[in-house]
Design a protein around this motif. Sequence first.
Motif, PDB file in Angstrom:
ATOM      1  N   LEU A 247     -13.707  11.263  18.128  1.00 10.43           N
ATOM      2  CA  LEU A 247     -12.995  10.124  18.699  1.00 10.43           C
ATOM      3  C   LEU A 247     -12.358  10.518  20.040  1.00 10.43           C
ATOM      4  CD1 LEU A 247     -12.187   7.229  18.452  1.00 10.43           C
ATOM      5  CD2 LEU A 247     -10.185   7.894  17.107  1.00 10.43           C
ATOM      6  N   GLU A 248     -11.787  11.735  20.093  1.00 14.14           N
ATOM      7  CA  GLU A 248     -11.214  12.217  21.366  1.00 14.14           C
ATOM      8  C   GLU A 248     -12.278  12.235  22.463  1.00 14.14           C
ATOM      9  OE1 GLU A 248      -8.336  12.769  22.389  1.00 14.14           O
ATOM     10  OE2 GLU A 248      -6.995  13.254  20.714  1.00 14.14           O
ATOM     11  N   THR A 249     -13.464  12.747  22.122  1.00 12.86           N
ATOM     12  CA  THR A 249     -14.547  12.806  23.105  1.00 12.86           C
ATOM     13  C   THR A 249     -14.894  11.406  23.609  1.00 12.86           C
ATOM     14  OG1 THR A 249     -15.411  14.710  21.919  1.00 12.86           O
ATOM     15  CG2 THR A 249     -16.875  13.669  23.524  1.00 12.86           C
ATOM     16  N   ALA A 250     -14.996  10.472  22.653  1.00 15.85           N
ATOM     17  CA  ALA A 250     -15.331   9.101  23.031  1.00 15.85           C
ATOM     18  C   ALA A 250     -14.243   8.493  23.917  1.00 15.85           C
ATOM     19  CB  ALA A 250     -15.532   8.253  21.782  1.00 15.85           C
ATOM     20  N   LEU A 251     -12.982   8.784  23.572  1.00 12.38           N
ATOM     21  CA  LEU A 251     -11.857   8.280  24.379  1.00 12.38           C
ATOM     22  C   LEU A 251     -11.930   8.810  25.815  1.00 12.38           C
ATOM     23  CD1 LEU A 251      -8.873   8.570  21.866  1.00 12.38           C
ATOM     24  CD2 LEU A 251      -9.487   6.494  23.111  1.00 12.38           C
ATOM     25  N   ALA A 252     -12.211  10.135  25.935  1.00 14.11           N
ATOM     26  CA  ALA A 252     -12.270  10.749  27.262  1.00 14.11           C
ATOM     27  C   ALA A 252     -13.407  10.142  28.083  1.00 14.11           C
ATOM     28  CB  ALA A 252     -12.451  12.256  27.137  1.00 14.11           C
ATOM     29  N   ALA A 253     -14.567   9.930  27.428  1.00 11.38           N
ATOM     30  CA  ALA A 253     -15.719   9.375  28.136  1.00 11.38           C
ATOM     31  C   ALA A 253     -15.398   7.964  28.642  1.00 11.38           C
ATOM     32  CB  ALA A 253     -16.934   9.341  27.219  1.00 11.38           C
ATOM     33  N   GLN A 254     -14.750   7.172  27.745  1.00 13.30           N
ATOM     34  CA  GLN A 254     -14.427   5.798  28.142  1.00 13.30           C
ATOM     35  C   GLN A 254     -13.386   5.783  29.272  1.00 13.30           C
ATOM     36  OE1 GLN A 254     -16.099   3.365  27.328  1.00 13.30           O
ATOM     37  NE2 GLN A 254     -14.910   1.535  27.841  1.00 13.30           N
ATOM     38  N   SER A 255     -12.460   6.748  29.212  1.00 16.79           N
ATOM     39  CA  SER A 255     -11.434   6.848  30.260  1.00 16.79           C
ATOM     40  C   SER A 255     -12.084   7.127  31.616  1.00 16.79           C
ATOM     41  CB  SER A 255     -10.456   7.966  29.894  1.00 16.79           C
ATOM     42  OG  SER A 255      -9.593   8.196  30.993  1.00 16.79           O
ATOM     43  N   GLU A 256     -13.065   8.034  31.620  1.00 14.32           N
ATOM     44  CA  GLU A 256     -13.792   8.347  32.853  1.00 14.32           C
ATOM     45  C   GLU A 256     -14.517   7.117  33.385  1.00 14.32           C
ATOM     46  OE1 GLU A 256     -16.741  11.610  32.890  1.00 14.32           O
ATOM     47  OE2 GLU A 256     -14.981  12.870  32.447  1.00 14.32           O
ATOM     48  N   GLU A 257     -15.130   6.387  32.427  1.00 13.05           N
ATOM     49  CA  GLU A 257     -15.887   5.198  32.798  1.00 13.05           C
ATOM     50  C   GLU A 257     -14.980   4.165  33.468  1.00 13.05           C
ATOM     51  OE1 GLU A 257     -18.980   4.705  32.740  1.00 13.05           O
ATOM     52  OE2 GLU A 257     -19.246   2.532  32.878  1.00 13.05           O
ATOM     53  N   ILE A 258     -13.769   4.005  32.882  1.00 16.04           N
ATOM     54  CA  ILE A 258     -12.823   3.032  33.459  1.00 16.04           C
ATOM     55  C   ILE A 258     -12.423   3.449  34.874  1.00 16.04           C
ATOM     56  CG2 ILE A 258     -10.449   2.168  33.274  1.00 16.04           C
ATOM     57  CD1 ILE A 258     -10.878   2.161  30.205  1.00 16.04           C
ATOM     58  N   GLU A 259     -12.160   4.737  35.061  1.00 15.49           N
ATOM     59  CA  GLU A 259     -11.796   5.223  36.401  1.00 15.49           C
ATOM     60  C   GLU A 259     -12.920   5.017  37.406  1.00 15.49           C
ATOM     61  OE1 GLU A 259     -10.341   9.256  36.352  1.00 15.49           O
ATOM     62  OE2 GLU A 259      -8.736   8.681  34.961  1.00 15.49           O
TER      63      GLU A 259
END
Length: 339
Positions: free
Chosen positions: A68-80
């Motif tokens: 879940l942490e990995t998915a959160l980080a990936a989505q955070s990058e995508e938003i940026e």
Amino acid sequence: MKEQLEAILAKAKEELSAVQSARELGDVRVKYLGKKGELTTIRKGLRDVAPEDRPAMGQLINDVCAQLETALAAQSEEIERKALEAKLAGETLDVTMPGKPLTIGKKHPLNVVLDEFKEIFLGLGFSIAEGPEVELDHYNFEALNIPKDHPARDTQDTFYISDNVVLRTQTSPMQVRTMEKKKPPIRIIAPGRVYRSDAVDATHSPLFHQIEGLVVDKDIRMSDLKGILELFAKKLYGEDTVVRFRPHHFPFTEPSAEMDIQCYRCHGAGCPLCKGEGWIEILGCGMVHPKVLEMSGIDSTEYSGYAFGIGLERMVMGRFKIDDIRLFYENDVRFLHQF
Ligand SMILES: [Zn+2]
């Protein structure tokens, strides 16, 4: 337990994929990993699991949390990345868009030719002299061998400021002023404004420009004068220019002459520009009168000199085929932009 964890992970990932902002992302994190988050709650429930199953279960919970942490980080990058893209799109600079044109001034046609003229004579070793436009009668007339009551004064309709002060009618006073200040050898040109009380028409203006030339040294002869003026004419009007000298009279030169160039439009055949003559008058010139040398303090038995005077307007009108002198002073940009 395992199925339950996988279901939570799938649900969390689905929610994540719909997240649009960093704030929504934070909400998802709190919902699953916060103090009262779903996964945290399950981790707390470990104490109720049989001791032999705990390590395996703990490992399983850790794995799910890590995923879940990995998915959160990936989505955070995508938003940026999306935010940056939107920002760049908003700041796009269209380099193919035409700019606003700046109107740049141009040289006045009189200055175009005057600059060429100066260039030619500076190249021949002359320097440039300047003098006052409000001039003493003495310099404008008397020291040039034109005493009071001399008939030559009648040909120059003079603006008098007082009995002894005039607006200079010619640039020739610069001959006297230069000779008074400098010892020979003298080699100057003196361009400037001159004034005559002429009625304004296509060829006359109360203000116009002359360029004076003066050379004083030992052994200066008429042939020096002819040589330098012919050279000048060829530089300004072209190498194939033909010149001729006609005898003339000026009070301050002896002998005096006028120089013509063969008409550059009809080459001597006769046309409206040269009024059928085949020749165009360019300037007046002559050997400096010994009396003028003496009045300026130069020994005429030791030195001799020549002088010439050119009307700038007439020269420019011929050069650019301008038929009305008034155009020079009206500052109509439609006219000025043609040069
Ligand atoms: Zn002609």
